[in-house]
Design an enzyme around this catalytic site. Structure first.
Site, PDB file in Angstrom:
ATOM      1  N   CYS A 137      22.835  65.371 -53.112  1.00 60.68           N
ATOM      2  CA  CYS A 137      23.164  65.026 -54.501  1.00 60.68           C
ATOM      3  C   CYS A 137      22.050  64.194 -55.123  1.00 60.68           C
ATOM      4  CB  CYS A 137      24.498  64.277 -54.564  1.00 60.68           C
ATOM      5  SG  CYS A 137      25.010  63.841 -56.242  1.00 60.68           S
ATOM      6  N   CYS A 140      23.314  61.478 -57.446  1.00 59.20           N
ATOM      7  CA  CYS A 140      23.820  60.302 -56.744  1.00 59.20           C
ATOM      8  C   CYS A 140      22.690  59.436 -56.183  1.00 59.20           C
ATOM      9  CB  CYS A 140      24.726  60.718 -55.594  1.00 59.20           C
ATOM     10  SG  CYS A 140      26.019  61.907 -56.009  1.00 59.20           S
ATOM     11  N   ASP A 141      21.688  60.083 -55.593  1.00 56.69           N
ATOM     12  CA  ASP A 141      20.725  59.355 -54.775  1.00 56.69           C
ATOM     13  C   ASP A 141      19.286  59.380 -55.283  1.00 56.69           C
ATOM     14  OD1 ASP A 141      22.802  58.777 -52.999  1.00 56.69           O
ATOM     15  OD2 ASP A 141      22.490  60.632 -51.873  1.00 56.69           O
TER      16      ASP A 141
END
Length: 326
Positions: A137, A140-141
């Site tokens: 992701c 997300c990261d």
């Protein structure tokens, strides 16, 4: 074997399921959450979470889910560690589910929050370096790789979108695809090729994620040319596997409408499925956003709609039936 009755049965215990439980418990529906194979959902295998509202500093994914569960239990949710193996929806309410334990769960309403799992390559080092340079992701990261070398693996819409997103953080993005052409939509391909921050490696597959999980994490990828068979190495700080997600909807095949990829179909703007009293929330019905905060939001919606459904039933009113095609 035991039989458990509840006004709201929730299958799944990620952000969507636990948020539904919090709202359902506060509405005095005494919800039961059947936790499944991965209690807490995908956040339990995530390290730093920096984009969940309310926390100035990064928090750990497992801790965040523990806090959500504790809050749900505090307001009256019953958590049961079991895995649902069959569900009977066709006959309408009450809905019946059977766990791997042999226990039976009967719910006047049913909230499906079984989530989706990222598809992985299965290459050596992939799981060992998860959260240590390997992710599924970028949204997300990606923030953790500001100014660093990153790679995206895949050739569809998700892969191209992830690569384009990562250019917000890095000037050195490599897209790795095992074929000589992309499957992504043309508009996305145009944006990809227009970017001077993205390099595409054609006819390459990742055969190993290399590094030391106990030290600095991922250091490089071992690639194999799908045409010549020759191996090469690519030094990277982060690698994002973007070959799609698989929603956990096997239980509901033939009972609820799904799209071509297996995601549950809901009435637009709601968590209502085609069966009155059955609601789908979180990643199991969302192939676009797939974020903890959006999952939590739809969990809230599912609980509110379940409460309204039961209230309508109590006064003899028929809740509107969702259209068959959404």
């Amino acid at each position: 074997m035991a039989t458990h009755h509840t006004r709201m049965l929730i299958i799944g215990s990620g952000p969507a399921g636990l948020t539904a439980a919090i709202y359902g418990a506060r509405a005095m529906m005494a919800p039961i959450v059947v936790q499944g194979l991965q209690p807490g959902g995908q956040l339990t295998i995530t390290t730093d979470v920096e984009n969940y509202p309310g926390f100035r500093d990064a928090v750990q994914g497992p801790w965040l889910m523990q806090e959500m569960q504790a809050q749900a239990e505090h307001v009256g949710t019953r958590m049961i560690w079991d895995t649902i193996v069959s569900v009977d929806i066709d006959g309408g309410a009450p809905f019946r589910a059977v766990g791997d334990s042999g226990d039976e769960y009967i719910g006047e309403t049913l909230v499906i929050a079984t989530g989706a799992q990222a598809k992985w390559l299965g290459a050596p080092g992939e799981q060992e370096l998860g959260g240590k340079g390997v992710s599924a992701c970028a949204t997300c990261d990606g923030f953790f790789y500001r100014g660093k070398r990153v790679a995206v693996i895949g050739g569809g819409n998700t892969a191209v979108e992830e690569a384009l997103y990562l250019t917000n953080h890095s000037d050195n993005v490599t897209l790795i695809h095992r074929r000589d052409s992309l499957r992504a939509e043309q508009i996305l391909q145009q944006r990809l090729h227009a970017s001077d921050k993205i390099n595409v490696l054609w006819n390459k597959e990742v055969v190993r994620f290399a590094g030391d999980a106990a030290a600095g994490g991922l250091t490089h990828l071992v690639l194999r040319d799908t045409v010549t068979g020759e191996d090469s190495s690519l030094e990277v700080d982060g690698a994002f596997v973007a070959i799609g997600h698989a929603p956990a909807t096997e239980l509901f095949k033939g009972q609820l409408p799904m799209d071509d990829n297996g995601y549950l179909l809901v009435e637009p703007g709601t968590p209502k499925t085609a069966v009155p009293g059955v609601f789908a929330c979180g990643d199991v019905a969302d192939h676009v956003y797939r974020q903890a905060v959006t999952a939590a939001g739809t969990g809230c919606m599912a609980a509110l709609d379940a409460e309204r459904h039961l209230a309508a039933q109590a006064i003899g009113a028929e809740p509107p039936v969702a259209a068959a095609a959404y």
